[in-house]
Design an enzyme around this catalytic site. Structure first.
Site, mmCIF file in Angstrom:
data_model
loop_
_atom_site.group_PDB
_atom_site.id
_atom_site.type_symbol
_atom_site.label_atom_id
_atom_site.label_comp_id
_atom_site.label_asym_id
_atom_site.label_seq_id
_atom_site.Cartn_x
_atom_site.Cartn_y
_atom_site.Cartn_z
ATOM 1 N N HIS A 23 42.047 45.697 9.800
ATOM 2 C CA HIS A 23 42.749 46.486 8.782
ATOM 3 C C HIS A 23 41.958 46.509 7.475
ATOM 4 O O HIS A 23 41.699 47.582 6.904
ATOM 5 C CB HIS A 23 44.144 45.896 8.553
ATOM 6 C CG HIS A 23 44.943 46.631 7.531
ATOM 7 N ND1 HIS A 23 45.818 47.637 7.862
ATOM 8 C CD2 HIS A 23 45.004 46.518 6.170
ATOM 9 C CE1 HIS A 23 46.376 48.112 6.761
ATOM 10 N NE2 HIS A 23 45.905 47.441 5.724
ATOM 11 N N GLU A 24 41.582 45.332 7.001
ATOM 12 C CA GLU A 24 40.859 45.263 5.734
ATOM 13 C C GLU A 24 39.451 45.845 5.861
ATOM 14 O O GLU A 24 38.903 46.384 4.894
ATOM 15 C CB GLU A 24 40.792 43.810 5.246
ATOM 16 C CG GLU A 24 42.143 43.168 4.995
ATOM 17 C CD GLU A 24 43.013 43.953 4.023
ATOM 18 O OE1 GLU A 24 42.455 44.648 3.138
ATOM 19 O OE2 GLU A 24 44.247 43.881 4.155
ATOM 20 N N HIS A 27 39.611 49.501 4.955
ATOM 21 C CA HIS A 27 39.552 49.709 3.500
ATOM 22 C C HIS A 27 38.133 49.487 2.982
ATOM 23 O O HIS A 27 37.609 50.277 2.188
ATOM 24 C CB HIS A 27 40.493 48.721 2.795
ATOM 25 C CG HIS A 27 41.952 48.948 3.054
ATOM 26 N ND1 HIS A 27 42.559 50.168 2.954
ATOM 27 C CD2 HIS A 27 42.947 48.070 3.399
ATOM 28 C CE1 HIS A 27 43.854 50.061 3.218
ATOM 29 N NE2 HIS A 27 44.105 48.790 3.497
#
Length: 455
Positions: A23-24, A27
């Site tokens: 997920h990170e 980003h």
């Protein structure tokens, strides 16, 4: 309560860390791509347990609490920024670039779910053949002419290869529809087309899924012989072993596995005596079936055993969903899309009161599922990770401040107004978001405790 704590905790932390990292990483990758300077990449929250400063200035951190993570970027709203670095600040990027950075996290989780489902279809996923037993008189299936021995081929044009596919697609197919088309093949090899008037499906039947409409999975009659005992289950604690032949359950003689299931299901949280034969000797033991609440409100008992299935029976009953790598990518995408819609629909039903909030699980329940899937094998564990990754993607897109969906909501308001919201409004909504998320975490944690103490 949870048993085998070390293995369960290890499986949970491994899955959660991988999903947070992905997920990170979404980003992080898009932020770097559009020229935003990244200061820190953290897996976990709170006090750092490990940190490393890279040559490019990015600090890599593993923190104490594994229930989250973040990518800290250069931003003038969070402190002074050198004039040389202003062009690399998050707040200086266009609205489209900032939105792309925000949405990249959930998209990375959807991408992981898609790749995992595709991998599973490439390796082969065992499932049950979607063949039907006799429906009850008067049910939707009966009225449509479904009879025992028919096997489902397609539902509203979508191919159905396993019973699990049918269970997944049925709720979505009937919602808001007057009729659906079901194609089956009967025991003579002939295809039959059934048009079902789903407008008459009651809300109670809808909650029960396919069985609420009269569809029941056909299974070959199995002898009451234990094939597998789930570790740390009620049956395991009571001393049941594989190859035990059950003779009587709750005082009733049993000749088929279906009888065993029915009796156990009817005795949740009650003392049940089991008479069995092991190595030529007759023994007796007692179990207290764990209570399980079904979505329709019915409570049933389970003890954690499965029947012995011969290879001949297995071929009759099961099918291996296995695709070429290219076909698996398409099948994985369809699975990801169907489950995303189903997850969104479940959230919607909870918000409108159509589904019970008791179904919400928190970290304890997720940890338990992680442990169970890991004990069941690699394929089961990968399937669990795909489901949780997808759920994480959907959850983060909800329009709640502090979540990615909340930031996208800010960006939408900024696009309409032509300027960002004030610092005061941002601060207020983020505090409200914090209390909302904290309350949700406490609620799910208490839900978990109630679930495990009551079972």
């Amino acid at each position: 309560m949870l048993k085998g704590g070390a293995g369960t905790l290890g499986a949970f932390l491994l899955a959660l860390s991988c999903l947070i990292f992905i997920h990170e990483l979404g980003h992080f990758a898009v932020a770097r791509w559009v020229g935003v300077k990244v200061l820190r990449f953290s897996i976990g929250l709170g006090r750092p347990l490990w940190r490393r400063q890279a040559k490019n200035g990015i600090e890599w951190v593993v923190a104490l609490f594994p229930l989250g993570g973040y990518v800290r970027m250069l931003d003038e709203r969070e402190g002074p920024v050198s004039p040389l670095d202003v062009q690399h600040a998050f707040n200086q990027k266009t609205l489209a670039q900032r939105s792309a950075i925000v949405v990249a996290g959930p998209l990375a989780n959807f991408l992981l779910a898609w790749l995992l489902f595709s991998l599973l279809y490439t390796l082969g996923i065992p499932g049950q053949r979607p063949c039907l037993d006799a429906p009850e008189t008067g049910t939707l299936a009966w009225n449509a002419g479904i009879r025992a021995g028919e096997c489902v081929l397609s539902l509203d044009g979508g191919a159905i290869r396993t019973w699990q596919d049918f269970e997944l697609e049925w709720p979505r197919a009937i919602r808001g529809r007057g009729t659906v088309t079901l194609v089956t093949r009967n025991d003579r090899g002939q295809e039959e087309v059934h048009r079902l008037a789903t407008v008459h499906v009651t809300s109670a039947a809808e909650e029960e899924g396919v069985e609420g409409s009269g569809f029941h999975l056909w299974a070959p009659p199995l002898p009451p012989v234990v094939g597998e005992v789930i570790p740390d289950s009620v049956a395991d604690e009571a001393g049941l072993k594989p190859l035990d032949r059950l003779l009587r359950v709750a005082g009733q003689p049993v000749e088929t596995w279906a009888q065993v299931v029915r009796i156990v299901e009817n005795h949740p949280q009650a003392i049940v005596e089991i008479e069995l034969q092991r190595a030529g000797q007759t023994r007796k033991l007692q179990v207290i079936p764990r209570a399980v609440d079904l979505p329709n409100g019915r409570r049933i008992g389970r003890i954690g055993i499965s029947p012995q299935v011969t290879e001949t029976m297995r071929r009759q009953w099961t099918v291996l969903e296995k695709d070429s790598p290219l076909t698996a990518l398409g099948h994985g995408a369809m699975k990801t899309w169907s489950l995303t819609l189903l997850t969104l629909d479940s959230f919607g039903q909870m918000l409108t009161g159509q589904a019970s909030l008791d179904d919400l699980g928190g970290p304890v329940r997720i940890a338990s599922l992680a442990g169970e899937s890991a004990r069941s094998g690699l394929l089961s564990y990968l399937h669990f990770m795909a489901l949780i990754s997808l759920s994480l993607g959907v959850l983060n897109l909800l329009p709640i401040p502090l979540l990615d969906g909340g930031h996208l909501l800010y960006h939408a308001v900024e696009w309409v107004r032509g300027r960002p919201l004030s610092t005061e409004i941002l601060g207020l909504t983020q505090r409200l978001g914090f209390f909302l998320l904290a309350g949700l975490m406490v609620f799910t944690f208490l839900n978990d405790l109630r679930h495990f103490f009551n079972h």
